[in-house]
Design a protein around this motif. Structure first.
Motif, mmCIF file in Angstrom:
data_model
loop_
_atom_site.group_PDB
_atom_site.id
_atom_site.type_symbol
_atom_site.label_atom_id
_atom_site.label_comp_id
_atom_site.label_asym_id
_atom_site.label_seq_id
_atom_site.Cartn_x
_atom_site.Cartn_y
_atom_site.Cartn_z
ATOM 1 N N ASP A 75 -20.795 -54.233 23.952
ATOM 2 C CA ASP A 75 -21.365 -54.352 22.607
ATOM 3 C C ASP A 75 -21.155 -53.095 21.761
ATOM 4 O O ASP A 75 -21.097 -51.981 22.284
ATOM 5 N N GLU A 76 -21.088 -53.328 20.438
ATOM 6 C CA GLU A 76 -21.104 -52.280 19.423
ATOM 7 C C GLU A 76 -19.981 -51.251 19.574
ATOM 8 O O GLU A 76 -20.168 -50.054 19.336
ATOM 9 N N VAL A 77 -18.808 -51.740 19.927
ATOM 10 C CA VAL A 77 -17.623 -50.888 20.065
ATOM 11 C C VAL A 77 -16.776 -51.003 18.798
ATOM 12 O O VAL A 77 -16.639 -52.074 18.219
ATOM 13 N N THR A 78 -16.202 -49.876 18.394
ATOM 14 C CA THR A 78 -15.228 -49.858 17.313
ATOM 15 C C THR A 78 -13.844 -49.627 17.906
ATOM 16 O O THR A 78 -13.639 -48.679 18.666
ATOM 17 N N VAL A 79 -12.906 -50.520 17.562
ATOM 18 C CA VAL A 79 -11.501 -50.401 17.965
ATOM 19 C C VAL A 79 -10.720 -50.214 16.671
ATOM 20 O O VAL A 79 -10.583 -51.143 15.884
ATOM 21 N N GLY A 80 -10.231 -49.005 16.435
ATOM 22 C CA GLY A 80 -9.577 -48.652 15.175
ATOM 23 C C GLY A 80 -8.271 -49.392 14.935
ATOM 24 O O GLY A 80 -7.772 -50.132 15.790
ATOM 25 N N HIS A 81 -7.705 -49.145 13.776
ATOM 26 C CA HIS A 81 -6.447 -49.782 13.381
ATOM 27 C C HIS A 81 -5.328 -49.442 14.375
ATOM 28 O O HIS A 81 -5.223 -48.317 14.847
ATOM 29 N N GLN A 82 -4.503 -50.432 14.684
ATOM 30 C CA GLN A 82 -3.304 -50.293 15.522
ATOM 31 C C GLN A 82 -3.585 -49.717 16.917
ATOM 32 O O GLN A 82 -2.809 -48.934 17.445
ATOM 33 N N VAL A 83 -4.665 -50.149 17.511
ATOM 34 C CA VAL A 83 -5.002 -49.736 18.873
ATOM 35 C C VAL A 83 -4.432 -50.747 19.854
ATOM 36 O O VAL A 83 -4.419 -51.951 19.582
ATOM 37 N N THR A 84 -3.967 -50.260 21.000
ATOM 38 C CA THR A 84 -3.571 -51.127 22.107
ATOM 39 C C THR A 84 -4.545 -50.911 23.256
ATOM 40 O O THR A 84 -4.729 -49.775 23.711
ATOM 41 N N LEU A 85 -5.172 -51.994 23.700
ATOM 42 C CA LEU A 85 -6.056 -51.970 24.862
ATOM 43 C C LEU A 85 -5.458 -52.889 25.912
ATOM 44 O O LEU A 85 -5.145 -54.044 25.613
ATOM 45 N N HIS A 86 -5.306 -52.395 27.143
ATOM 46 C CA HIS A 86 -4.678 -53.179 28.190
ATOM 47 C C HIS A 86 -5.474 -53.063 29.482
ATOM 48 O O HIS A 86 -5.521 -51.991 30.092
ATOM 49 N N SER A 87 -6.146 -54.144 29.887
ATOM 50 C CA SER A 87 -6.875 -54.215 31.166
ATOM 51 C C SER A 87 -7.748 -52.989 31.422
ATOM 52 O O SER A 87 -7.720 -52.403 32.495
ATOM 53 N N CYS A 88 -8.544 -52.619 30.429
ATOM 54 C CA CYS A 88 -9.417 -51.452 30.564
ATOM 55 C C CYS A 88 -10.860 -51.882 30.319
ATOM 56 O O CYS A 88 -11.126 -53.040 30.014
ATOM 57 N N LYS A 89 -11.778 -50.927 30.456
ATOM 58 C CA LYS A 89 -13.190 -51.166 30.158
ATOM 59 C C LYS A 89 -13.618 -50.188 29.083
ATOM 60 O O LYS A 89 -13.459 -48.972 29.232
ATOM 61 N N ILE A 90 -14.186 -50.730 28.026
ATOM 62 C CA ILE A 90 -14.707 -49.924 26.939
ATOM 63 C C ILE A 90 -16.218 -50.164 26.921
ATOM 64 O O ILE A 90 -16.675 -51.270 26.632
ATOM 65 N N ARG A 91 -16.986 -49.149 27.249
ATOM 66 C CA ARG A 91 -18.433 -49.284 27.377
ATOM 67 C C ARG A 91 -19.130 -49.269 26.009
ATOM 68 O O ARG A 91 -18.570 -48.830 25.000
#
Length: 173
Positions: A75-91
């Motif tokens: 919850d309540e995560v910001t993913v900025g412009h042009q980000v690549t996320l691949h099989s990770c955990k963002i708390r």
């Protein structure tokens, strides 16, 4: 645009906002008041992608996975412009700065801030409430109250903006 993949359909909260040209496919769950902005792609065709509440996935971001390795955004995560996320955990409450790349099995701690243009390599763990920056990303300092307040403001404003866009009529030429 929403697509099923091999019988798996995206599950998107009714209060979420998806830009018309965002693409979401397969085994993807998007929580309440989350937003997926213009030209972003979220593919759940290899493993699940789970996105919590009040998450903002900003323009031109790409979210994907490796086999048997889901992508989890709390919850309540910001993913900025042009980000690549691949099989990770963002708390919860983390912020991923513009143009960053977070690779398989990396974990971004609760309330952590990844500076713009950073690369978090495979398996790297960024501790909670820290600022990490660089290629490869390294922790540079603890976050302060002003950092946290700004991160909370961004989450709030994107949730509000998403509701505005959700209710606004598209201009037809």
């Amino acid at each position: 645009m929403l697509y099923a993949y091999k019988g798996k359909k995206p599950e998107i909260s009714m209060s979420a906002y998806l830009a018309d040209n965002a693409v979401v496919t397969g085994d993807v769950r998007i929580g309440e008041e989350s937003t997926v902005w213009f030209n972003s792609v979220i593919r759940g065709d290899v493993a699940p992608t789970i996105i919590g509440k009040k998450v903002n996935i900003q323009d031109n971001s790409v979210l994907h996975q490796s086999p048997n390795n889901p992508l989890i955004i709390e919850d309540e995560v910001t993913v900025g412009h042009q980000v690549t996320l691949h099989s990770c955990k963002i708390r919860k409450g983390a912020l991923i700065g513009m143009g960053s790349i977070i690779l398989d099995e990396a974990e971004i701690g609760e309330g952590a801030f990844i500076g713009a243009g950073s690369l978090v390599s495979q398996g790297k763990v960024i501790p909670p409430n820290t600022l990490a920056f660089g290629r490869p990303a390294k922790v540079v300092r603890e976050l302060n109250d002003a950092d946290r307040a700004d991160m909370e403001r961004i989450v709030r404003e994107y949730a509000e903006k998403g509701q505005y866009y959700k209710n606004e009529k598209r201009i037809e030429e």
